[in-house]
Design a protein around this motif. Structure first.
Motif, PDB file in Angstrom:
ATOM      1  N   VAL A  48       0.845  -1.203   0.000  1.00  0.00           N
ATOM      2  CA  VAL A  48       0.000   0.000   0.000  1.00  0.00           C
ATOM      3  C   VAL A  48       0.877   1.249   0.000  1.00  0.00           C
ATOM      4  CG1 VAL A  48      -1.702   1.307   1.317  1.00  0.00           C
ATOM      5  CG2 VAL A  48      -1.940  -1.166   1.097  1.00  0.00           C
ATOM      6  N   ALA A  82       2.270   1.831  -3.460  1.00  0.00           N
ATOM      7  CA  ALA A  82       1.206   2.286  -4.351  1.00  0.00           C
ATOM      8  C   ALA A  82       0.882   3.754  -4.097  1.00  0.00           C
ATOM      9  CB  ALA A  82      -0.031   1.411  -4.162  1.00  0.00           C
ATOM     10  N   ILE A 118       1.263   7.325  -6.591  1.00  0.00           N
ATOM     11  CA  ILE A 118       0.233   8.339  -6.830  1.00  0.00           C
ATOM     12  C   ILE A 118       0.762   9.717  -6.446  1.00  0.00           C
ATOM     13  CG2 ILE A 118      -2.070   9.099  -6.128  1.00  0.00           C
ATOM     14  CD1 ILE A 118      -2.734   6.084  -5.743  1.00  0.00           C
ATOM     15  N   GLY A 127      -6.548   9.093  -6.868  1.00  0.00           N
ATOM     16  CA  GLY A 127      -5.811   7.864  -7.107  1.00  0.00           C
ATOM     17  C   GLY A 127      -6.601   6.653  -6.647  1.00  0.00           C
ATOM     18  N   ARG A 128      -6.170   5.515  -7.113  1.00  0.00           N
ATOM     19  CA  ARG A 128      -6.872   4.270  -6.782  1.00  0.00           C
ATOM     20  C   ARG A 128      -5.860   3.184  -6.472  1.00  0.00           C
ATOM     21  NH1 ARG A 128     -10.804   0.938 -11.015  1.00  0.00           N
ATOM     22  NH2 ARG A 128     -11.323  -0.807  -9.616  1.00  0.00           N
ATOM     23  N   ILE A 129      -6.123   2.458  -5.393  1.00  0.00           N
ATOM     24  CA  ILE A 129      -5.303   1.311  -4.990  1.00  0.00           C
ATOM     25  C   ILE A 129      -6.248   0.150  -4.719  1.00  0.00           C
ATOM     26  CG2 ILE A 129      -3.621   0.400  -3.342  1.00  0.00           C
ATOM     27  CD1 ILE A 129      -2.905   3.310  -2.636  1.00  0.00           C
ATOM     28  N   ASN A 145      -2.305  -0.192  -8.687  1.00  0.00           N
ATOM     29  CA  ASN A 145      -2.466   1.237  -8.389  1.00  0.00           C
ATOM     30  C   ASN A 145      -2.325   2.080  -9.635  1.00  0.00           C
ATOM     31  OD1 ASN A 145       0.602   0.481  -7.584  1.00  0.00           O
ATOM     32  ND2 ASN A 145       0.564   2.535  -8.473  1.00  0.00           N
ATOM     33  N   THR A 146      -2.903   3.285  -9.573  1.00  0.00           N
ATOM     34  CA  THR A 146      -2.656   4.310 -10.569  1.00  0.00           C
ATOM     35  C   THR A 146      -1.399   5.074 -10.138  1.00  0.00           C
ATOM     36  OG1 THR A 146      -4.116   5.826  -9.384  1.00  0.00           O
ATOM     37  CG2 THR A 146      -5.093   4.514 -11.146  1.00  0.00           C
ATOM     38  N   ALA A 153      -5.010   0.000 -14.148  1.00  0.00           N
ATOM     39  CA  ALA A 153      -3.874   0.345 -13.290  1.00  0.00           C
ATOM     40  C   ALA A 153      -2.648   0.765 -14.090  1.00  0.00           C
ATOM     41  CB  ALA A 153      -3.524  -0.830 -12.390  1.00  0.00           C
ATOM     42  N   ILE A 203      -7.479   9.442  -2.435  1.00  0.00           N
ATOM     43  CA  ILE A 203      -7.189   8.072  -2.828  1.00  0.00           C
ATOM     44  C   ILE A 203      -8.267   7.141  -2.288  1.00  0.00           C
ATOM     45  CG2 ILE A 203      -5.584   6.148  -2.507  1.00  0.00           C
ATOM     46  CD1 ILE A 203      -3.311   8.142  -2.541  1.00  0.00           C
ATOM     47  N   LEU A 248      -8.984   3.182  -1.529  1.00  0.00           N
ATOM     48  CA  LEU A 248      -8.210   1.970  -1.266  1.00  0.00           C
ATOM     49  C   LEU A 248      -9.177   0.817  -1.042  1.00  0.00           C
ATOM     50  CD1 LEU A 248      -5.724   0.294  -0.508  1.00  0.00           C
ATOM     51  CD2 LEU A 248      -5.784   1.330   1.763  1.00  0.00           C
TER      52      LEU A 248
END
Length: 556
Positions: free
Chosen positions: A59, A62, A66, A74-76, A89-90, A191, A227, A229
């Motif tokens: 995490v 990731a 970002i 952002g995305r995880i 992740n992005t 991703a 973000i 998660l």
């Protein structure tokens, strides 16, 4: 990016990986003992605090990607199955600096507010016992521990059981291949980077499942991007952790509950040579990010230090104090030293300077809840923070008067009766000057706040200062006296209710308080006045105006 440019970048990074691996093998040739030393470094990772930090490390990496991309959102997504741990992740793709960090142990670059991308903690994935693939839009790397060890042993002519590291060489993967986790048909096609680690250790699945269930949503508080998660265990409902900003607050949700936080941030430059010398590669950076997150509403909880993730060390302040603290080997507690003390000095500045911002029209006394708790022992790690914080609080404008205006503790008086509702009733009757001189009733709303006020008085005495003197009964009651008959009636009703429970409130009588309006427009004490209807007061007494029967409650 068009196909031709992508292929060119891939070829360039693939060549860079090949060159780095060749340099590593040549370095082992020049100094064969380094192979055994690097093997021991990995063993230290697996036997120390990083051994059970795979979820945190993935995490963290990731989130850093970002942050590096400076994306507003952002995305995880972390997914766990019995035989694989994946994190997508992005953010920024893998570059040369990231490759160097992955192929080494202590070369993680600290960029801005990053936690430290692909640092030594990435080696904790060795604990899972299988291969680790990192596939990014720019290039992919496969870490095969057994293949790496075999190649190093063969290159150096070592026997098959000779110690050799498992994550110093990598094989290049094509992120555009059909089998890539980034392909259009993959669940991770959104991703930028996917890490996939095989799980050969059967016990790891149960442990990681519990870590996913327990993962703190507050982690998102210290990330500037919005973000999301998602944490998923195969066969179970996923947890979706999110953060949004609303009216100056950070709202963190885990899909079931929401918590509101105020977050205060600063960047600190550590000048002390002793402190900088004390820092390791994990903490050291030109600008040290420092954050204080304070919960808004809810039950008070013991504050803790975080090093981007929670530690077990109590801060004795409210909320979470987050910074790159120097930790013990298992990364669970702060340790003593000039580096941590230097950050604590800066943390005291941040906290004391933010206390008044905690005040709201619904709770003007919120700052009192953030005053330090007293340490149980004088050798606690947090003592330098607590001592410095009290140094500043005792002389700063951090306490609200009845009007809600911040004042220095030396400028304010404590109420004779320290009860929130009674003080509110008093405040509704008090003169303008008195409202400037007394604590706001919200400062008494809990027993914990009353305890903090007592601690403030004690700490001030230790510094030869007198603060928050308690008002005598007569002075306190005189503040609500009024010659206006309706207001006088309310004041006398207030006193009457106090006297009904005089032993609880410590108000046994009010012979010196001038509360009774006289016929000539003045005020008299109870011992000076008589109530006279249509006749002159006896000699030596002051006649009062017509005051009817008095009754009521604290809310009246």
């Amino acid at each position: 990016m068009d196909v031709r440019n992508r292929e060119s970048d891939l070829e360039q990074l693939a060549e860079f990986v090949h060159d780095e691996c060749q340099k590593r093998l040549r370095a082992y040739e020049a100094q064969p003992r380094d192979a055994a030393e690097h093997f021991e470094t990995e063993n230290e990772v697996l036997s120390g605090g990083y051994a059970y930090r795979q979820l945190y490390e993935l995490v963290q990496n990731a989130a850093d990607a970002i942050l590096e991309a400076a994306e507003p959102e952002g995305r995880i997504h972390v997914r766990l199955s019995p035989n694989r741990l994946e994190a997508a992740n992005t953010g920024a793709a893998l570059d040369e600096l990231g490759i160097v960090a992955l192929l080494n142990a202590r070369s993680s670059p600290k960029r801005g507010n990053q936690i430290g991308r692909f640092g030594i903690g990435f080696k904790s994935l060795l604990k899972l016992g299988g291969r680790v693939d990192l596939t990014s839009r720019s290039v992919g790397l496969r870490f095969d521990p057994e293949a790496c060890r075999a190649r190093i042993r063969q290159h150096l002519g070592l026997n098959k059981n000779a110690p050799a590291p498992g994550m110093r060489l990598a094989e290049v993967l094509d992120p555009a291949a059909e089998s890539s986790p980034l392909s259009k048909s993959s669940r991770w096609n959104w991703a930028t980077t996917v890490v996939s680690a095989e799980i050969a250790d059967e016990a790891a699945f149960e442990r990681l499942s519990q870590e996913i269930a327990d993962f703190p949503a507050e982690f998102l508080l210290f990330l500037p991007s919005a973000i999301s998660l998602e944490l998923e265990v195969e066969g179970a409902a996923p947890r979706l952790l999110t953060k949004r900003l609303e009216d100056g607050l950070a709202i963190v949700s885990d899909g079931t509950n929401e918590a509101r936080w105020k977050v205060f941030e600063t960047s600190v430059h550590i000048d002390s040579p002793a402190a900088r010398s004390d820092a390791t590669h994990i903490q050291a950076r030109d600008q040290v990010p420092l954050s204080w997150a304070v919960p808004v509403g809810g039950r008070e909880q013991a504050g803790r230090f975080w090093a981007f993730f929670p530690t077990e060390t109590q801060s004795r302040t409210s909320g979470i104090l987050n910074a790159p603290w120097k930790l013990n080997s298992d990364r669970t507690n702060l340790i003593r030293g000039p580096w941590n003390e230097a950050i604590m000095q800066a943390a005291a500045d941040l906290i004391s300077g933010s206390l008044t911002a905690l005040s709201t029209p619904e709770d003007y006394g919120a700052a009192v809840s953030a005053f330090p708790r007293q340490p149980e022992r004088q050798d606690e790690i947090a003592v330098p923070l607590i001592r410095t914080l009290w140094d500043q609080i005792v002389s700063s404008e951090v306490l609200p008067d009845v009007n809600g205006v911040p004042r220095s503790p030396s400028q304010l008086l404590r109420h004779f009766v320290e009860d929130t509702e009674i003080c509110r009733s008093w405040a509704g009757l008090a003169s303008a000057d008195a409202r400037d001189s007394y604590l706001h009733p919200d400062c008494y709303s809990t027993e914990a706040r009353l305890s903090r006020l007592n601690a403030l008085v004690t700490e001030a005495k230790r510094r030869d200062m007198q603060v928050l003197a308690k008002s005598p009964a007569t002075k306190w009651l005189n503040c609500i006296a009024n010659t206006d008959l309706p207001l006088a009636k309310q004041a006398l009703s207030f006193v009457g209710r106090l006297l009904q429970d005089k032993f609880t409130h410590g108000l046994l009588s009010v012979p010196e308080a001038r509360l009774i309006p006289t016929a000539d427009g003045g005020l008299a004490t109870p011992s000076e006045a008589v109530i006279a209807f249509g006749s002159t007061a006896p000699a030596g007494f002051l006649g009062s105006g017509p005051i009817n029967h008095l009754e009521g409650s604290w809310a009246a």
